[in-house]
Design an enzyme around this catalytic site. Structure first.
Site, PDB file in Angstrom:
ATOM      1  N   ASP A 170      -6.380   3.646   3.840  1.00 61.42           N
ATOM      2  CA  ASP A 170      -6.560   2.442   3.043  1.00 61.42           C
ATOM      3  C   ASP A 170      -7.676   1.603   3.660  1.00 61.42           C
ATOM      4  OD1 ASP A 170      -5.371   1.309   5.258  1.00 61.42           O
ATOM      5  OD2 ASP A 170      -3.511   0.749   4.247  1.00 61.42           O
TER       6      ASP A 170
ATOM      7  N   GLN B 287      12.735  -2.463  -8.662  1.00 60.02           N
ATOM      8  CA  GLN B 287      11.847  -3.108  -9.629  1.00 60.02           C
ATOM      9  C   GLN B 287      11.428  -2.200 -10.775  1.00 60.02           C
ATOM     10  OE1 GLN B 287       9.052  -6.243  -8.561  1.00 60.02           O
ATOM     11  NE2 GLN B 287       7.374  -4.904  -9.189  1.00 60.02           N
TER      12      GLN B 287
ATOM     13  N   ALA C 199      15.027  -5.087  -4.594  1.00 59.00           N
ATOM     14  CA  ALA C 199      15.574  -4.798  -5.921  1.00 59.00           C
ATOM     15  C   ALA C 199      14.841  -3.575  -6.466  1.00 59.00           C
ATOM     16  CB  ALA C 199      15.375  -5.986  -6.850  1.00 59.00           C
TER      17      ALA C 199
ATOM     18  N   HIS D  72       0.820  -1.211   0.000  1.00 59.94           N
ATOM     19  CA  HIS D  72       0.000   0.000   0.000  1.00 59.94           C
ATOM     20  C   HIS D  72       0.856   1.263   0.000  1.00 59.94           C
ATOM     21  CE1 HIS D  72      -3.668  -2.220   2.003  1.00 59.94           C
ATOM     22  NE2 HIS D  72      -3.104  -2.913   1.032  1.00 59.94           N
TER      23      HIS D  72
END
Length: 482
Positions: free
Chosen positions: A126, A358, A356, A28
């Site tokens: 959220d 991404q 990583a 989130h």
């Protein structure tokens, strides 16, 4: 009297501020940061983002995201609950809810302090953050939910009380799929884990309670866009709740950002042919067993394709073993990989532990395929970079996402799971080949390329998502001026 009037004038001319409250679900945080960034830089609002930590200190994933947040956005990590507040076996949802609920008094205090300095425009939470509703009511500001998963999941969420009252027996035993307007049919085996549990369990009743609470917000922002999920418009028929598609909101840092470009994987990718590399990652929280991790490694080797693999240490009992992130330096060994695997794949593959970059990886021209757990952030990032996917769902709504991406959207191929819920090395290699070289893969590449262009347009100056967010921002500004 003059000083008082001056203070009032300063408040009136200050940017209205949006307060965002994000639960400790790492998936989130990234879209929340991007939402805050767009509200500040595109819509003239100020933003304070509160992150309800579940771990102390915060995870390395949180630190990596936080390090890139623009100075114009205030990010505050709220303290984690005491370690003994819940038993170690408590579900992730309960841990996330506790992290939010335990901080509600602190959120109220901070909101009041901010409101004393500048007009508060809205409180955005959220799906876990609905207990903060009273904070918004106390301050008289709009209370919105930012749903960071797809509209199909939100639709299921909003229809769950009706489905619950209509169905007999356990959801997992249903022979008829759930059919929602404009969505792919949802079969029993594709349901979120919380619906797969016994309906008398706290796991299910807690999920149902969250679904009922969702209707108590003033509106819902959904991290999707019209071209990807046209049902977001059709599916609002009969719902009293305003729903607004504002996505795709993903980590949009350019690859030139130092922390990305200097990562070892980027120089390795620079040396690989265009479209030749398979990227493998199961997100910030997904984990495999030792046996499945080893089988995946052997499948990558068997495929004979170049690969880059962001791997986590296996977890024998949970697919969400890293759901709340990992501690810096927690994983330092690759002893769980098959003997000789690293040596045999030297030059062909690159294995990285845990985190990583991404977005930078998916944006690199050498990437041709993404083996993903089908977390919504990963799906959106893949689409925005025009990368077809091998779908390997693990938890939450990911089976639904995988079905939608393969059957309805046409940008993914699902890896076939055996009766023992195990994916063999031969299937790993086969699924990769289907995307990389088969005719099926050519279709997915064309489709994801079209969606990439549409996603870029949705966020452009004249795009649908930009238009929607502009309307909402203007509504909040008007409310704050009153």
């Amino acid at each position: 009297m003059g000083e008082l009037q001056q203070e009032r004038n300063q408040v009136c001319t200050a940017r209205p501020r949006v307060l965002l409250l994000c639960s400790p679900c790492m998936g989130h945080l990234i879209p929340f940061v991007e939402l805050a960034r767009r509200l500040v830089f595109d819509h003239g609002l100020a933003a304070t983002l509160l992150f309800a930590s579940a771990t102390s200190p915060p995870s390395e994933q949180y630190l990596a995201v936080n390090a890139t947040v623009p100075d114009a956005i205030d990010v505050v990590a709220l303290p984690a609950p005491p370690p003994d507040a819940l038993p170690p076996s408590a579900p992730a949802r309960e841990r996330a809810q506790l992290a939010v609920v335990s901080n509600i008094p602190r959120v109220r205090e901070m909101a009041r302090a901010l409101a004393a300095e500048t007009p508060l425009a809205a409180l955005v939470v959220d799906m876990v953050g609905t207990p903060a509703r009273n904070v918004a009511a106390d301050l008289g500001v709009p209370f919105y939910m930012f749903f960071t998963s797809p509209w199909m999941t939100m639709s299921l969420f909003l229809h769950l009380p009706e489905i619950d009252s209509r169905r007999a027996g356990e959801h997992r035993d249903a022979t008829e799929p759930i059919r929602l307007p404009g969505c792919v049919p949802i079969h029993a085996h594709e349901l979120p884990e919380s619906m797969f549990a016994d309906r008398s369990s706290s796991t299910y009743t807690g999920f149902l309670s969250m679904a009922k609470d969702a209707t108590g917000v003033d509106g819902v922002l959904v991290n999707t866009f019209d071209a990807l999920e046209p049902a977001v418009r059709d599916g609002m028929d009969g719902l009293d709740l305003p729903v607004h598609p504002v996505g795709p909101l993903v980590w949009t840092r350019p690859a030139s950002v130092r922390v990305d470009r200097d990562h070892e994987c980027m120089s390795w990718l620079d040396q690989q042919p265009r479209g030749s590399v398979v990227y493998v990652s199961f997100g910030s929280g997904g984990t495999l067993t030792w046996e499945q991790t080893a089988e995946l490694a052997l499948g990558l080797e068997l495929s004979q394709y170049r690969f880059i693999w962001a791997v986590k240490r296996p977890h024998q009992s949970s697919t969400i073993g890293a759901f709340f992130g990992t501690k810096e330096g927690e994983h330092i060994s690759l002893d769980f990989l098959p003997e000789g695997f690293i040596e045999r794949t030297t030059g062909v593959g690159l294995v990285m532990l845990s985190w990583a970059p991404q977005t930078a990886i998916l944006g690199h021209p050498s990437i041709g395929c993404f083996v993903t757990h089908c977390g919504w952030n990963s799906i959106l990032e893949s689409i925005m970079n025009g990368i077809p996917m091998v779908a390997w769902p693990l938890y939450a709504e990911q089976n639904m996402n995988a079905a939608m991406m393969e059957v309805q959207v046409g940008v993914a191929v699902r890896a076939k799971v055996g009766a023992d819920r195990f994916i063999r090395k031969e299937e790993v290699a086969n699924a990769i080949r289907r995307v990389m070289v088969a005719e099926e893969g050519e279709r997915t590449r064309r489709r994801v390329s079209d969606l990439r262009d549409q996603s870029i347009h949705a966020l452009s100056k004249d795009g649908s998502s930009t238009h929607v967010l502009t309307q909402i921002a203007n509504t909040w500004k008007c409310a704050s001026s009153k």
